[in-house]
Write a protein that holds these residues in place. Structure first.
Motif, PDB file in Angstrom:
ATOM      1  N   PRO A 183     -96.908 -27.148  27.188  1.00 51.58           N
ATOM      2  CA  PRO A 183     -95.961 -26.385  27.919  1.00 51.58           C
ATOM      3  C   PRO A 183     -95.036 -27.382  28.953  1.00 51.58           C
ATOM      4  O   PRO A 183     -95.701 -28.065  29.721  1.00 51.58           O
ATOM      5  CB  PRO A 183     -96.564 -25.274  28.540  1.00 51.58           C
ATOM      6  N   PRO A 193     -91.877 -25.752  30.968  1.00 56.81           N
ATOM      7  CA  PRO A 193     -90.647 -24.992  31.180  1.00 56.81           C
ATOM      8  C   PRO A 193     -89.596 -25.442  31.618  1.00 56.81           C
ATOM      9  O   PRO A 193     -88.320 -25.088  30.894  1.00 56.81           O
ATOM     10  CB  PRO A 193     -91.250 -23.766  32.061  1.00 56.81           C
ATOM     11  N   SER A 201     -88.079 -26.968  27.916  1.00 54.56           N
ATOM     12  CA  SER A 201     -88.712 -26.395  27.043  1.00 54.56           C
ATOM     13  C   SER A 201     -88.612 -26.912  25.543  1.00 54.56           C
ATOM     14  O   SER A 201     -87.433 -26.719  25.284  1.00 54.56           O
ATOM     15  CB  SER A 201     -88.604 -24.826  27.328  1.00 54.56           C
ATOM     16  N   CYS A 219     -87.582 -21.763  25.774  1.00 54.91           N
ATOM     17  CA  CYS A 219     -87.860 -20.766  26.455  1.00 54.91           C
ATOM     18  C   CYS A 219     -87.167 -20.524  27.668  1.00 54.91           C
ATOM     19  O   CYS A 219     -86.779 -21.638  28.560  1.00 54.91           O
ATOM     20  CB  CYS A 219     -89.438 -20.647  26.494  1.00 54.91           C
ATOM     21  N   GLU A 266     -92.701 -19.484  27.413  1.00 48.82           N
ATOM     22  CA  GLU A 266     -93.467 -20.801  27.052  1.00 48.82           C
ATOM     23  C   GLU A 266     -94.822 -20.870  26.652  1.00 48.82           C
ATOM     24  O   GLU A 266     -95.176 -21.542  25.772  1.00 48.82           O
ATOM     25  CB  GLU A 266     -93.004 -21.390  28.505  1.00 48.82           C
TER      26      GLU A 266
END
Length: 439
Positions: free
Chosen positions: A160, A162, A165, A169, A175
């Motif tokens: 992951p 974020p 992403s 996401c 995520e």
């Protein structure tokens, strides 16, 4: 210095600062210029430079026993193992000592393969696991390129991230779900019956200080349980207080099967690392020979430093200091800096482990320098780094990021001093905002 061959460097371009001394959160060069250490050197001097209690423990041990084989019993080695196990999560009940983090990773992989009878290993693209054979083969980032082919049976996956992403996401929860779906698919496509272990930095270090979003590490644990895969938490950088816990996984309420550690266990005063082993795995070798060992594993001087360091952590309340000051002073201060500097795309981290991701455009998130930049393409970050050092701040720089990892004993006032310097340094990065690297 002419006869020293320097790591990760083109030798003709190396101009090292001649360091002559250090104390606490500071070190200084031969001309007396002082630097506030915002990198803990290589994110290892957790207890600070030259802590008198740790130095005294090394001196005392040297007066008793300087070295002894790892095949015999030794009081200080046994004491350190006990102290580490008592602070570990889950059923991690045995310690295999090494002399550093890369060796710890080597032996964790050997344990996983020997225990399962499988060969493949899973590791993340955004990762660094060490510079030795298997460890560099597991590494996902560009430093492995020069070592290839590594002949390590490894499958890589995306973890992951974020801010960038891989699945577009927009929330941490999305995520987590997307990253776990991706990991499951990789496992299924590679054949779980062939996968011995998964190695993952609990908080990704050099590759971005990527704090896992809620539920991700728990989901990794569940997938490993489902498919009989050994879960290895690489805590060489994040362990021993860096995020305000003895081990970073404890912040996420997860217990892996193996934990690799080094660096902060004794702040590198004497080289030391190791693998924490779950009892169910360790028990396999009660009547079966474990195929490995190291001459200097669990060195008495290193272990004495580790025992003393844990004592300092307890007496000085360092974990509480990291949690409270890391949040109220460091995290808050870095976010205030970001609000004034358009070159800061994101601030992320926890405890005394943070990153400022620098960008040319906060909307498109174009990084200040391209991926794996070198030479002229890396000049913007080179200028940022130079500006920090000129002002007496020693930064931890990786790719397009200023990563903040001071000694855990650094005071609130010292942190504010460092962030005051960063405020000036970020003006250099700001000068590139709106100017595309492609121009």
């Amino acid at each position: 210095m002419d006869h020293v061959f320097y790591p990760w460097s083109a030798q003709a371009g190396v101009h090292p600062v001649p360091v002559t001394g250090a104390s606490g959160s500071w070190f200084w060069d031969a001309e007396g210029k002082r630097y506030l250490d915002f990198s803990s050197q290589l994110v290892n001097v957790n207890i600070g430079h030259q802590h008198p209690d740790v130095v005294a423990a090394i001196v005392a041990q040297a007066g008793t026993l300087t070295t002894i084989s790892p095949t015999v019993g030794n009081e200080v080695r046994s004491e350190l193992a006990r102290l580490i196990v008592e602070r570990a999560p889950g059923q991690l009940n045995r310690v295999l000592f090494t002399t550093g983090g890369a060796e710890a990773v080597e032996h964790a992989v050997r344990l996983a393969r020997s225990y399962t009878g499988r060969t493949k290993m899973l590791s993340a693209y955004r990762s660094y696991h060490g510079g030795t054979g298997v460890a560099i083969g597991l590494t996902g980032e560009p430093r492995r390129w020069g070592a290839e082919p590594t002949n390590v049976d490894v499958i890589r996956f995306f973890g992951p991230y974020p801010y960038r992403s891989a699945w577009q996401c927009t929330t941490p929860e999305q995520e987590t779900a997307a990253a776990l779906r991706h990991l499951r698919q990789v496992i299924e496509l590679e054949g779980p019956q062939h996968i011995a272990g998964l190695i993952l930095e609990s908080v990704v270090g050099t590759n971005g200080v990527l704090v896992p979003p809620p539920g991700y590490l728990a989901g990794v644990r569940e997938l490993c349980d489902e498919f009989g895969i050994v879960y290895i938490a690489d805590e060489v950088m994040a362990g021993f207080g860096r995020v305000g816990e003895w081990f970073a996984v404890q912040a996420f309420d997860v217990a892996p099967d193996l934990i690799t550690f080094a660096k902060g266990v004794n702040s590198g005063y004497v080289p030391l690392g190791g693998v924490l082993i779950a009892e169910r795995i360790a028990a396999r070798y009660d009547d079966t020979v474990y195929p490995g060992g190291l001459t200097y594993a669990g060195h008495p001087l290193a272990c004495a430093a580790g025992v003393a360091s844990i004592g300092v952590f307890e007496r000085e309340g360092i974990l509480d200091h990291v949690r409270t000051v890391g949040s109220d002073v460091l995290g808050k201060g870095l976010r205030e800096l970001a609000s004034r500097h358009p070159s800061v795309g994101e601030v992320r981290g926890m405890g005394f482990f943070w990153a400022l991701e620098l960008v040319r455009d906060p909307q498109t998130r174009e990084p200040l320098v391209p991926f794996a930049a070198s030479g002229a393409a890396a000049e913007p970050m080179s200028r940022v780094t130079a500006a920090a050092k000129e002002r007496g701040l020693w930064p931890f720089v990786a790719a397009n990021r200023l990563q903040i990892a001071p000694p855990l004993t650094t005071s609130a006032d010292e942190l504010r001093t460092g962030m005051g310097i960063l405020d000036e340094v970020l003006a250099v990065a700001d000068s590139y905002v709106g100017e595309s690297a492609a121009q």
